[in-house]
Motif scaffolding. Structure first.
Motif, short mmCIF file in Angstrom:
data_model
loop_
_atom_site.label_atom_id
_atom_site.label_comp_id
_atom_site.label_asym_id
_atom_site.label_seq_id
_atom_site.Cartn_x
_atom_site.Cartn_y
_atom_site.Cartn_z
N MET A 1 0.84 -1.20 -0.12
CA MET A 1 0.06 -0.07 -0.01
C MET A 1 0.98 1.17 0.09
O MET A 1 1.98 1.19 0.83
CB MET A 1 -1.07 0.09 1.30
N THR A 2 0.81 2.28 -0.80
CA THR A 2 1.35 3.44 -1.11
C THR A 2 0.26 4.59 -0.39
O THR A 2 -0.81 4.60 -0.59
CB THR A 2 1.85 3.56 -2.37
N ARG A 3 1.01 5.55 -0.03
CA ARG A 3 0.34 6.93 0.40
C ARG A 3 0.97 7.97 -0.14
O ARG A 3 2.29 8.04 0.05
CB ARG A 3 0.36 6.97 1.94
N SER A 4 -0.01 8.91 -0.74
CA SER A 4 0.54 9.94 -1.48
C SER A 4 -0.01 11.07 -1.26
O SER A 4 -1.34 11.22 -0.90
CB SER A 4 0.79 9.90 -2.97
N VAL A 5 0.12 12.35 -1.06
CA VAL A 5 0.13 13.69 -0.81
C VAL A 5 0.25 14.29 -2.11
O VAL A 5 1.24 14.77 -2.63
CB VAL A 5 0.55 14.40 0.40
N ILE A 6 -1.16 14.82 -2.82
CA ILE A 6 -1.09 15.62 -4.03
C ILE A 6 -1.76 17.10 -3.73
O ILE A 6 -2.83 17.03 -3.10
CB ILE A 6 -1.85 14.84 -5.13
N LEU A 7 -0.66 18.05 -3.93
CA LEU A 7 -1.10 19.57 -3.60
C LEU A 7 -1.97 20.11 -4.92
O LEU A 7 -1.18 20.16 -5.88
CB LEU A 7 0.34 20.38 -3.18
#
Length: 252
Positions: A1-7
């Motif tokens: 599982m990956t977690r990303s923050v997209i601004l």
């Protein structure tokens, strides 16, 4: 599982970008699956995202006949109340799509002898029938808004129902009106393949930072949501203001 923050630069662009992202994802899924299950959210950005989807030409590329729509939570009020997430979603998007009526799975409203408890049981049963053989149903994409206090769905900080097990829970004495609600639990939310948390505004910044810094489902429920394949935090610049970026410059 990956977690990303997209601004994204602001709330308007966040809603537009999230709408395009979701439409493209639905298009891709519908090419390879005979059923696609998504979970919608209410809230300012959540409904704005649905409105952007309704005006996007990308929606014409989705095979809506295979899409099933669910909700992460619902206000337990009359079916025609403007507080209903389902009603807002219908007005913003669903009424304009060729989705078969049976593919729209609404949570119970307050009427007759129906209680939040019986409504929660009914929705859990409906979910269990959607994917036979599964202990807890899964979803392809699950959208969540987040409140300034860090709540998601109707799982509130320090609330007795925050850590309730099972599939769907009745919520009473919500700190945010209306006081009675129905919500998916963490057990159900975290079975989704992809979980997208959408947040905008400077008032959300402290909670976003807390949620990304450490997992604390009681103090900051949003910190505990995870997709089995991917978790996306889709935020605007104001909501991201308090995030502490690791030395690598990446948020993972």
């Amino acid at each position: 599982m990956t977690r990303s923050v997209i601004l994204h630069q602001d709330a308007t662009f966040l809603a537009q970008a999230t709408a395009a992202r979701l439409l493209m994802r639905l298009h891709e899924l519908a090419q390879t699956q005979n059923r696609v299950d998504i979970v919608l959210t209410g809230g300012t950005v959540g409904i704005a995202t649905l409105a952007e989807m309704s005006s996007s030409p990308l929606r014409m590329g989705v095979d809506w006949t295979v899409v099933h729509v669910w909700w992460g939570d619902e206000r337990f009020v009359a079916s025609d109340s403007p507080d209903r997430n389902e009603g807002q979603a219908t007005e913003a998007l669903l009424s304009q799509l060729p989705i078969p009526p049976g593919n729209i799975h609404r949570m119970a409203s307050a009427k007759g002898d129906t209680t939040a408890e019986t409504g929660a049981v009914a929705y859990a049963n409906e979910l269990s029938q959607a994917v036979p053989g599964e202990v807890t149903p899964f979803f392809d994409v699950l959208l969540l808004g987040m409140g300034p206090d860090g709540h998601v769905a109707s799982l509130f900080p320090e609330h007795p129902t925050a850590l309730t097990s099972g599939v769907v829970v009745a919520v009473h004495d919500s700190p945010k009106p209306p006081p009675t609600r129905i919500s998916l639990t963490f057990d159900t939310i975290n079975r989704a393949r992809q979980v997208w948390v959408v947040a905008a505004g400077e008032e959300k910044a402290p909670a976003v930072a807390r949620a990304l810094a450490r997992v604390d489902p009681v103090a900051t429920p949003a910190s505990a949501v995870r997709g089995t394949e991917k978790t996306l935090w889709l935020v605007d610049a104001s909501a991201a203001a308090d995030i502490v970026v690791p030395p690598t410059g990446q948020l993972t």
